[in-house]
Design a protein around this motif. Structure first.
Motif, PDB file in Angstrom:
ATOM      1  N   UNK A   1      -1.455  30.541  27.671  1.00  0.00           N
ATOM      2  CA  UNK A   1      -1.714  30.032  29.022  1.00  0.00           C
ATOM      3  C   UNK A   1      -0.428  29.620  29.747  1.00  0.00           C
ATOM      4  N   UNK A   2       0.697  29.557  29.032  1.00  0.00           N
ATOM      5  CA  UNK A   2       1.962  29.147  29.657  1.00  0.00           C
ATOM      6  C   UNK A   2       2.646  30.341  30.330  1.00  0.00           C
ATOM      7  N   UNK A   3       3.284  30.077  31.446  1.00  0.00           N
ATOM      8  CA  UNK A   3       4.031  31.102  32.174  1.00  0.00           C
ATOM      9  C   UNK A   3       5.455  31.148  31.621  1.00  0.00           C
ATOM     10  N   UNK A   4       5.750  32.174  30.836  1.00  0.00           N
ATOM     11  CA  UNK A   4       7.068  32.348  30.227  1.00  0.00           C
ATOM     12  C   UNK A   4       7.771  33.573  30.818  1.00  0.00           C
ATOM     13  N   UNK A   5       7.367  33.957  32.004  1.00  0.00           N
ATOM     14  CA  UNK A   5       7.860  35.205  32.598  1.00  0.00           C
ATOM     15  C   UNK A   5       9.330  35.163  32.997  1.00  0.00           C
ATOM     16  N   UNK A   6       9.928  33.957  33.071  1.00  0.00           N
ATOM     17  CA  UNK A   6      11.347  33.868  33.461  1.00  0.00           C
ATOM     18  C   UNK A   6      12.293  34.169  32.301  1.00  0.00           C
TER      19      UNK A   6
END
Length: 518
Positions: free
Chosen positions: A273-278
């Motif tokens: 569920x975490x946004x790790x796209x960076x």
């Protein structure tokens, strides 16, 4: 000079690079810790005050300090300020015994010893034997760091630093004997910073650090981030959930983690569920990294995955860009550019391609020596017929036909049973296929019949009813005749160092067989 021009120079110090960032991007955040931060202008001024304070206390270029505490902005500043003063920094592990801390501080000839409250409490019983003046980074006692600092605006006398001058003294873990001080030079660290450009470090980089600052594992990401003008987010203590929160909050681009941390993060129930796209690059080193775990990270975590294989002592480094070579996840990659890695036998002769041997390496990034231990230094050196110096790793491996290195095990951990060489990593790989097993380590135990015999220490997955008897039967049905386990001992967890290495000596000491091993 601009940063780009400086990177083309033969040698530049890390403190000088920080001065450039303070000039060119003064408001850019350098360090973040919890709800605190410090920009490059503030960091540069703080380093000047630290230099002035050290010189006021009589420290000169070539002297040393020791630091032992949890990661913090103050810890980082003292490390960097010591470097600007030409002082070698000995970062020590808080998990060490009080006696070991005294021994290491004395061995380093530390004039000042920076600690926090937890370490000071550990040192209380031996404080009369301390070779250096204590300074409390967290202000928990006197002299407190802020009170020790020279006044705002203070600067010390400038110091000229040569490439071969000691940068830091990193002490080995001491899991196989007395810790040895590994002296690394400013020139060696400059090599790491220059190489950082290839991995995307720069002003836009945000690096999340959750391994301790006394570990070279941490420093190979910490220094390039600051040297190239990025931002470091410090975690004093690793927690998988908190790590994911910080990564999302700060839009992290780079990180260095050890395998056990990767395993805990990937197993977190809310990972997806975490946004790790960076994320651009994730790094790993220090301990065996299973192919299965690498594959899971590549599948579920954005950004490249790079594994480093090498030693704090330096020498040769292998690099595996896992995202580029998904068919080589069982290896640690190929030698880094300019690194010469070879395999030798017990007589010091190079072995043919495809055969097993001890890994030795040469590069521009090698330690000067073990501090005040010329005999120990000589033990880890190997010279080829031309006189070229290599560092012995103590690891056993084999190159495949494509030049990728597969590690078998630590040479000292190899089990010789009935005349056969048994590599614990081979057995561990089979054991990890059991669906109810969470973690495992295999060690050699004395055997009257075989000389040595393999024993597994196993951690069952939560909620399962795995027994040592059932695991032993399951494993031995899949292992070769000469590899079969003599026993399995269930444990709640494997003892590990702060950077995730299994402490096999502790496992051996804890073995309690129900019946004697033949």
């Amino acid at each position: 000079m601009t940063l780009e021009q400086l990177l083309d120079q033969e040698f530049v110090t890390l403190p000088d690079l920080i001065r450039v960032h303070a000039r060119d991007q003064p408001q850019h955040v350098a360090l973040i810790q919890d709800d605190r931060s410090i920009n490059y202008a503030e960091l540069d001024a703080l380093l000047d005050r630290i230099v002035a304070s050290m010189q006021r206390d009589g420290l000169a270029s070539g002297d040393a300090i020791a630091v032992c505490a949890n990661s913090s902005i103050e810890y980082a500043a003292v490390f960097l300020g010591g470097l600007r003063a030409g002082v070698a920094v000995a970062p020590l592990a808080p998990s060490s015994t009080a006696e070991s801390l005294v021994t290491m501080a004395a061995d380093a000839d530390a004039k000042l010893f920076f600690v926090d409250a937890a370490v000071a409490a550990e040192l209380e019983a031996v404080k009369t034997t301390l070779p250096a003046k204590l300074i409390f980074l967290d202000g928990s006692a006197e002299p407190a760091f802020n009170a020790w600092l020279a006044p705002a605006g203070a600067t010390g006398a400038p110091v000229t630093i040569a490439p071969d001058a000691p940068f830091n003294i990193i002490y080995s873990s001491g899991t196989t004997g007395a810790p040895k001080g590994i002296v690394q030079s400013h020139g060696m660290r400059w090599q790491h910073i220059q190489r950082g450009v290839l991995n995307g470090y720069g002003p836009s980089a945000v690096t999340l650090i959750s391994t301790p600052l006394y570990s070279n594992t941490t420093l190979v990401s910490f220094f390039p981030t600051l040297g190239l003008g990025g931002t470091v987010v410090l975690m004093a203590k690793f927690d998988a959930g908190r790590y994911l929160e910080l990564a999302q909050q700060h839009k992290v681009t780079h990180t260095m983690l050890v395998p056990v941390q990767y395993r805990r993060i990937m197993a977190h129930p809310e990972f997806d569920r975490y946004d790790l796209s960076t994320f651009e690059k994730k790094f790993c080193t220090s301990a065996p990294f299973s192919a299965e775990l690498k594959a899971d990270i590549l599948k579920r975590w954005p950004g490249g995955l790079i594994e480093y294989y090498g030693m704090t002592e330096g020498g040769g480094t292998c690099i595996l860009a896992a995202h580029e070579h998904p068919d080589k996840l069982h290896t640690v990659g190929c030698p880094a550019p300019g690194h010469d890695i070879r395999l030798i036998d017990d007589q010091g002769r190079e072995v043919p391609q495809g055969e097993i041997g001890e890994v030795v390496g040469h590069s521009a990034s090698m330690m000067n020596a073990y501090h005040k231990q010329p005999e120990k230094t000589a033990e880890v050196e190997w010279f080829d017929p031309s006189g070229k110096r290599f560092i012995r790793t103590g690891d056993v491996g084999r190159f495949d036909e494509d030049g990728f290195l597969t590690l078998m095990d630590r040479k000292k951990d190899m089990i010789i049973s009935g005349g056969f060489n048994i590599y614990p990593s081979d057995l561990e790989s089979v054991l990890r296929q059991h669906p109810d097993l969470d973690d495992v380590s295999v060690v050699g135990m004395p055997s009257e019949r075989w000389g040595e015999t393999p024993v597994a220490f196993a951690v069952a997955r939560a909620g399962t009813s795995l027994t040592p008897e059932s695991l032993l039967e399951w494993a031995n049905a899949r292992l070769g005749k000469t590899q079969r386990l003599a026993a399995v001992q269930m444990v709640d967890s494997l003892p590990r160092s702060a950077i995730g290495k299994v402490l096999k000596r502790e496992l051996r000491d804890s073995f309690k067989p129900k019946t004697p091993i033949a």
